[in-house]
Design an enzyme around this catalytic site. Sequence first.
Site, PDB file in Angstrom:
ATOM      1  N   ALA A 147     -47.427-116.292  10.274  1.00 40.67           N
ATOM      2  CA  ALA A 147     -48.382-116.707   9.250  1.00 40.67           C
ATOM      3  C   ALA A 147     -48.713-115.570   8.288  1.00 40.67           C
ATOM      4  O   ALA A 147     -48.839-115.786   7.075  1.00 40.67           O
ATOM      5  CB  ALA A 147     -49.661-117.229   9.913  1.00 40.67           C
ATOM      6  N   ASP A 157     -55.831-122.196  12.897  1.00 44.22           N
ATOM      7  CA  ASP A 157     -55.972-122.562  14.313  1.00 44.22           C
ATOM      8  C   ASP A 157     -55.130-121.610  15.152  1.00 44.22           C
ATOM      9  O   ASP A 157     -54.058-121.966  15.645  1.00 44.22           O
ATOM     10  CB  ASP A 157     -55.523-124.015  14.505  1.00 44.22           C
ATOM     11  CG  ASP A 157     -55.804-124.529  15.905  1.00 44.22           C
ATOM     12  OD1 ASP A 157     -56.585-123.883  16.630  1.00 44.22           O
ATOM     13  OD2 ASP A 157     -55.238-125.576  16.276  1.00 44.22           O
TER      14      ASP A 157
END
Length: 519
Positions: free
Chosen positions: A363, A381
Amino acid sequence: MAATATQAPVASGVRSRPLLLAAVAVCAACGLVYELVLLTLSASLVGGGITQTSLIVAGFVAALGAGALLVKPFLHRPASTFVAVEILLGVVGGLSAVTLYVSFSFYGTSTVVLLVATAVIGVLVGAEVPLLMTLLQTGRAGIDAEGSGKLLADLNAADYAGALLGGLLWPFVLLPLAGQVRGAALTGVVNLLAAAVVAALLLRSQLSPRARRAATAALLLAAAVLAVLLWRAQDIETTARQRLYDDPVVSADRSAYQEIVLTERAGDLRLYLDGDLQFSSRDEHRYTESLVYPALARDPARVLILGGGDGLAARDVLRHPSVAEVVQVELDPAVVQLARTRLAALNAGALDDPRVQVVQDDAFRWLRSPAAAGFDAVVVDMPDPDTPVLGRLYSEEFYGLVAAALAPDGLVSVQAGSPYSTPTAFWRTVSTMEAAGLAPVPYHVHVPSFGDWGFALAQAGSSPPGLGLSPSTPPTRFLDEAVLDAAAVFPTDRPRQRLSPSTLDRPLIVEDMRAGYVG
């Protein structure tokens, strides 16, 4: 300490040196693999933070020096001592992973075993170089300083080349194909084979018949022990793993990134990553709804989900009528595969929905790409930041990239841990988001599997968004406006803390997590 000229020379004289140096490289490769096994187990069993990694590396290096000193009284018998050291190293190193894993499973800790294994393996590896230097000089009367230097250069070159080989084999071959337990055992077998070759082909003339018989018996016994381990490794791992979980294990896999375990009892499906609970199917809707729907309060069309590879966040995002596109960024393809198979019924096949684009990437790295822009909502998350790798995803730099990915008027929601059990880590997350140019509003709900669990909703700028739901929010099982109103209230025994942000340079949140839970 060089061998005397009266000793029997190494077999074949100079011609044996390349074979002996090849054995040096193999032994060095095995030695480094053992150290990497310890570091890998430190990460997977006890979190493997900077402190533990430093202790293992420093302890291993110190043990190398201790081994070099401790072997000095045995240099007058270098051949038999070298064979004995390699046999011990093969057994101790080969059994290291399974010993650590079983001790952790049965006793809940493996720190003592880890430190002992580091010391023993380090001492044995440290004894190799003096023994090999002595063997290389055996029978070479009158060797001068230049000759000694050349021998040492050859020895070091072979040693470092072997270390490079071991450093490449562990992450790219042994760990992904064999796993930790079998990978260590296979390395032990290679170590024993190297010892057998050296003893049979190079050092036979230096070993007495009695020593040869003893070495043969020891090698066969050690090989038998490792063979049994390789044969029964799956059963041992299954038994040890089951002791870590209260419910029956129905699926277990080790990916390139983590151990992935599913348990199930009476319809309650639970996912664990590296032993940490990610969800329980009985109450995951409380967590998922609380994370997702506040971020969708402004009826977004494009939504970015970072983490959440189980597909549960995507499931609820897709239920919102305004959503036309979802980009799901997940590092581990094994988790995505699990989401598309065993978890598909729970996540309603979310990751196969045509509106969802699944991106396999880190990410942090992906957020720096041109594609990371213009999202109306971002849902973060991620697992708890209890390792330096995960701590990156709770840093000021990371949240700065998240802020840059938001469209004007976009919202971001973040899972932030427990404000009750880990309050410092929770408020550190909130403070870090603020330092990154986001204005967060913290909130928390009760999730029975996790306890009191916290989140943060934010927008770019200095004014936090209102905490509410869109009128278009589909029917929910848990979350409504009244629950959200209460969620923004924190009790006086868990007051707001204003803390320094966690950064890449100073990952304070990792230390917050390592400080343990507050009672």
